[in-house]
Design a protein around this motif. Structure first.
Motif, mmCIF file in Angstrom:
data_model
loop_
_atom_site.group_PDB
_atom_site.id
_atom_site.type_symbol
_atom_site.label_atom_id
_atom_site.label_comp_id
_atom_site.label_asym_id
_atom_site.label_seq_id
_atom_site.Cartn_x
_atom_site.Cartn_y
_atom_site.Cartn_z
ATOM 1 N N VAL A 203 0.908 -1.244 -0.119
ATOM 2 C CA VAL A 203 -0.238 -0.075 -0.187
ATOM 3 C C VAL A 203 1.045 1.252 0.123
ATOM 4 O O VAL A 203 1.649 1.567 0.907
ATOM 5 C CB VAL A 203 -0.962 0.058 1.119
ATOM 6 N N ALA A 204 0.878 2.276 -1.081
ATOM 7 C CA ALA A 204 1.814 3.233 -1.193
ATOM 8 C C ALA A 204 0.895 4.462 -1.366
ATOM 9 O O ALA A 204 0.081 4.369 -2.419
ATOM 10 C CB ALA A 204 2.734 3.050 -2.195
ATOM 11 N N PHE A 205 0.738 5.520 -0.621
ATOM 12 C CA PHE A 205 0.059 6.626 -1.169
ATOM 13 C C PHE A 205 0.795 7.785 -1.504
ATOM 14 O O PHE A 205 2.053 8.039 -1.400
ATOM 15 C CB PHE A 205 -0.243 7.337 0.418
ATOM 16 N N PRO A 206 0.333 8.130 -2.621
ATOM 17 C CA PRO A 206 -1.175 8.141 -3.620
ATOM 18 C C PRO A 206 -0.809 7.063 -4.709
ATOM 19 O O PRO A 206 -1.800 7.073 -5.211
ATOM 20 C CB PRO A 206 -1.614 9.232 -3.731
ATOM 21 N N GLU A 207 0.239 6.193 -5.014
ATOM 22 C CA GLU A 207 0.359 5.555 -5.898
ATOM 23 C C GLU A 207 -0.747 4.386 -6.158
ATOM 24 O O GLU A 207 -1.204 4.224 -7.345
ATOM 25 C CB GLU A 207 1.650 4.923 -6.146
ATOM 26 N N GLY A 208 -1.082 3.748 -4.925
ATOM 27 C CA GLY A 208 -1.928 2.490 -5.186
ATOM 28 C C GLY A 208 -1.827 1.528 -4.195
ATOM 29 O O GLY A 208 -1.038 1.494 -3.350
ATOM 30 N N VAL A 209 -2.388 0.378 -4.698
ATOM 31 C CA VAL A 209 -2.321 -0.840 -3.789
ATOM 32 C C VAL A 209 -1.966 -2.068 -4.810
ATOM 33 O O VAL A 209 -2.502 -2.148 -5.849
ATOM 34 C CB VAL A 209 -3.629 -1.319 -3.113
ATOM 35 N N GLU A 210 -1.416 -3.112 -4.289
ATOM 36 C CA GLU A 210 -1.193 -4.408 -4.899
ATOM 37 C C GLU A 210 -1.131 -5.433 -4.069
ATOM 38 O O GLU A 210 -0.793 -5.706 -2.851
ATOM 39 C CB GLU A 210 0.092 -4.138 -5.890
ATOM 40 N N LEU A 211 -1.642 -6.613 -4.442
ATOM 41 C CA LEU A 211 -1.511 -8.121 -3.796
ATOM 42 C C LEU A 211 -1.112 -9.034 -4.959
ATOM 43 O O LEU A 211 -1.670 -9.405 -5.893
ATOM 44 C CB LEU A 211 -3.043 -8.270 -3.330
ATOM 45 N N GLY A 225 -4.387 -2.019 -8.193
ATOM 46 C CA GLY A 225 -5.048 -0.821 -8.187
ATOM 47 C C GLY A 225 -4.272 0.452 -8.179
ATOM 48 O O GLY A 225 -3.440 0.608 -7.556
ATOM 49 N N GLU A 226 -4.434 1.374 -9.320
ATOM 50 C CA GLU A 226 -3.234 2.358 -9.492
ATOM 51 C C GLU A 226 -3.792 3.732 -9.854
ATOM 52 O O GLU A 226 -4.770 3.702 -10.747
ATOM 53 C CB GLU A 226 -2.395 1.809 -10.613
ATOM 54 N N LEU A 227 -3.445 4.897 -9.360
ATOM 55 C CA LEU A 227 -3.844 6.228 -9.698
ATOM 56 C C LEU A 227 -2.494 6.704 -10.643
ATOM 57 O O LEU A 227 -1.431 6.488 -10.297
ATOM 58 C CB LEU A 227 -3.698 6.956 -8.559
ATOM 59 N N SER A 228 -3.028 7.125 -11.765
ATOM 60 C CA SER A 228 -2.073 8.045 -12.510
ATOM 61 C C SER A 228 -2.692 9.355 -13.116
ATOM 62 O O SER A 228 -3.971 9.249 -13.301
ATOM 63 C CB SER A 228 -1.483 7.117 -13.578
ATOM 64 N N LEU A 242 -4.660 25.318 -14.769
ATOM 65 C CA LEU A 242 -4.333 23.965 -14.804
ATOM 66 C C LEU A 242 -5.259 22.699 -15.313
ATOM 67 O O LEU A 242 -6.507 23.037 -14.694
ATOM 68 C CB LEU A 242 -3.792 23.537 -13.565
ATOM 69 N N LEU A 243 -4.876 21.989 -16.352
ATOM 70 C CA LEU A 243 -5.875 21.127 -16.604
ATOM 71 C C LEU A 243 -5.147 19.636 -16.086
ATOM 72 O O LEU A 243 -4.228 19.348 -16.181
ATOM 73 C CB LEU A 243 -5.879 21.131 -18.234
ATOM 74 N N GLY A 244 -6.271 18.783 -15.603
ATOM 75 C CA GLY A 244 -5.789 17.674 -15.163
ATOM 76 C C GLY A 244 -6.498 16.522 -15.898
ATOM 77 O O GLY A 244 -7.585 16.603 -16.105
ATOM 78 N N TYR A 245 -5.756 15.453 -16.318
ATOM 79 C CA TYR A 245 -6.277 14.118 -16.631
ATOM 80 C C TYR A 245 -5.789 13.047 -15.726
ATOM 81 O O TYR A 245 -4.869 13.063 -15.281
ATOM 82 C CB TYR A 245 -5.744 13.697 -18.096
ATOM 83 N N GLN A 246 -6.885 12.329 -15.426
ATOM 84 C CA GLN A 246 -6.628 11.547 -14.168
ATOM 85 C C GLN A 246 -7.418 10.294 -14.562
ATOM 86 O O GLN A 246 -8.463 10.100 -15.054
ATOM 87 C CB GLN A 246 -6.879 12.063 -12.974
ATOM 88 N N GLN A 247 -6.760 8.994 -14.175
ATOM 89 C CA GLN A 247 -7.463 7.824 -14.172
ATOM 90 C C GLN A 247 -7.059 6.787 -13.009
ATOM 91 O O GLN A 247 -5.751 6.606 -12.434
ATOM 92 C CB GLN A 247 -6.942 7.082 -15.580
ATOM 93 N N ILE A 248 -7.972 6.005 -12.267
ATOM 94 C CA ILE A 248 -7.742 4.965 -11.503
ATOM 95 C C ILE A 248 -8.018 3.632 -12.245
ATOM 96 O O ILE A 248 -9.170 3.358 -12.869
ATOM 97 C CB ILE A 248 -8.585 5.144 -10.538
#
Length: 311
Positions: A203-211, A225-228, A242-248
C-alpha cells in the motif's frame, strides 16, 4: 475525486517515485506505454452517456542517475542523485457537440499532453529509524497548444520519514510549489506499507495498492489498483489554468525478471475512473468545488507494458 487532491497527488507521485530506488548504486529507469481504447463521454450536467468518445495513448520514460552513494554509521544509504522523466500522451476525440461540453472545454478536449521534469534528490539518515528526504525539480507541463513560461512548474520538498520496521514507513513535511500561480507551501505525505513473503501486498500513498503471489525469483503475479494522470497549463478565457487528466485502473500484472538487471511488467485490466478537470491558478480556488461534476468517460479496457532496468 476532488481536483485539488489529484494535483497534490501528482506532485507527491514524483516524491514517491524518487524514493523507490534509494539504495541503487547504478543507473535505474523505466519505459512504459499504456493504452485506453475509445470510451463514451458522459455529459456532466445530467450524467448522460453520449455518442462522443475519446481514447488515450501514452509513453513514459524515467531515469535515476546516482551522483554519490555512501553507507553511513547506521548502514543506511546517503545518496545524491538526478531524476529525469517525461510523459507524452496522444488522444483522439470524435463526434463531440460543443453544447455537450462544459464552458471551460468549449475548444474541445486536448489532443496532446506533455509532462517533462528534471530534479535532484538527497536522502540521508538522521537516526537509526529516521531519515531525511530532500527534493527539488523543474518541469514543463503543457497541452502543446503553446509552450511559454506559464508551462514551467517548479517544486521542492523536505520529508521526515520514520521507518517503523522494514515493512512500514511514514513521512511528512513541507512541499513548495508554484503550480497555483505563486509559490506556496503544501503538506507532503509519504506512506509505504508492504509485506515480503511469497503472498505479499503493498500500500503506497497515493500511487495505489497491490496484492501478489511470488511463484519464484523470476515470476510474480499481482492484482493492482493504481492512480495516474497528467497535468498541463492551459488558457481558459485568456487566464492561466491547470488542466488535469486522471485515471484509476484495476488489473492483473505479471512481473517477469530477466537476469539481474531487467524486469518486464505487462498489465491488463479496466479503468475505474477516467476524467478531465480544470482549476484556476489562484490560491482562493484551490479547494473550491464546482457546481457541476467534471467531464468523465465510461469504464473500458486498460492495457500497459513496462520495461524496468537497474545497473
Amino acid at each position: 475525486m476532488n481536483k485539488t487532491v489529484f494535483y497534490l497527488s501528482q506532485l507527491f507521485l514524483f516524491l514517491l517515485a524518487t524514493l523507490a530506488a534509494r539504495s541503487q548504486s547504478g543507473i535505474s529507469g523505466e519505459f512504459k506505454v499504456d493504452y485506453v481504447p475509445f470510451s463514451k463521454y458522459v455529459r456532466p450536467i445530467d450524467s448522460t452517456k453520449t455518442d462522443a468518445e475519446s481514447n488515450f495513448k501514452r509513453a513514459q520514460i524515467a531515469f535515476e542517475i546516482p551522483l554519490s552513494l555512501k553507507m553511513d554509521k547506521y548502514d543506511h544509504p546517503r545518496l545524491w542523485s538526478v531524476i529525469v522523466n517525461g510523459s507524452y500522451a496522444k488522444m483522439e476525440n470524435r463526434n463531440y457537440n460543443i453544447q455537450d461540453l462544459p464552458a471551460e472545454f468549449q475548444g474541445g478536449f486536448p489532443n496532446e499532453l506533455l509532462n517533462t521534469q528534471i530534479g535532484i534528490k538527497h536522502i540521508r539518515s538522521i537516526s537509526s529509524s529516521w531519515s531525511l528526504f530532500i527534493m527539488a525539480s523543474v518541469g514543463i507541463y503543457t497541452d502543446m497548444v503553446e509552450i511559454n513560461k506559464d508551462d514551467v512548474l517548479m517544486q521542492g520538498g523536505v520529508l521526515f520519514i520514520k521507518q517503523f520496521n522494514p515493512n512500514l514507513a511514514l513521512g511528512v513535511g513541507p512541499v513548495l510549489t508554484n503550480s497555483f500561480g505563486v509559490p506556496m507551501v503544501l503538506p507532503g505525505i509519504y506512506f509505504n506499507w508492504e509485506s515480503r513473503g511469497a503472498l505479499h501486498f503493498k500500500v503506497a500513498f497515493p500511487e495505489g495498492v497491490e496484492l501478489g503471489y511470488r511463484m519464484n525469483d523470476n515470476f510474480d503475479l499481482k492484482l493492482v489498483g493504481e492512480l495516474s494522470g497528467m497535468t498541463a497549463e492551459t488558457k481558459i478565457g485568456n487566464k492561466s489554468s491547470l488542466l488535469g487528466y486522471q485515471q484509476i485502473i484495476a488489473g492483473l500484472r505479471p512481473q517477469l525478471k530477466f537476469g539481474e538487471h531487467w524486469t518486464l511488467e505487462p498489465t491488463a485490466g479496466t479503468t475505474l475512473v477516467r476524467n478531465f478537470s480544470t482549476t484556476n491558478r489562484k490560491i482562493k480556488d484551490i479547494f473550491k468545488e464546482k457546481d457541476i461534476a467534471d467531464p468523465r468517460f465510461t469504464t473500458t479496457f486498460y492495457g500497459a507494458l513496462a520495461l524496468k532496468w537497474k545497473f
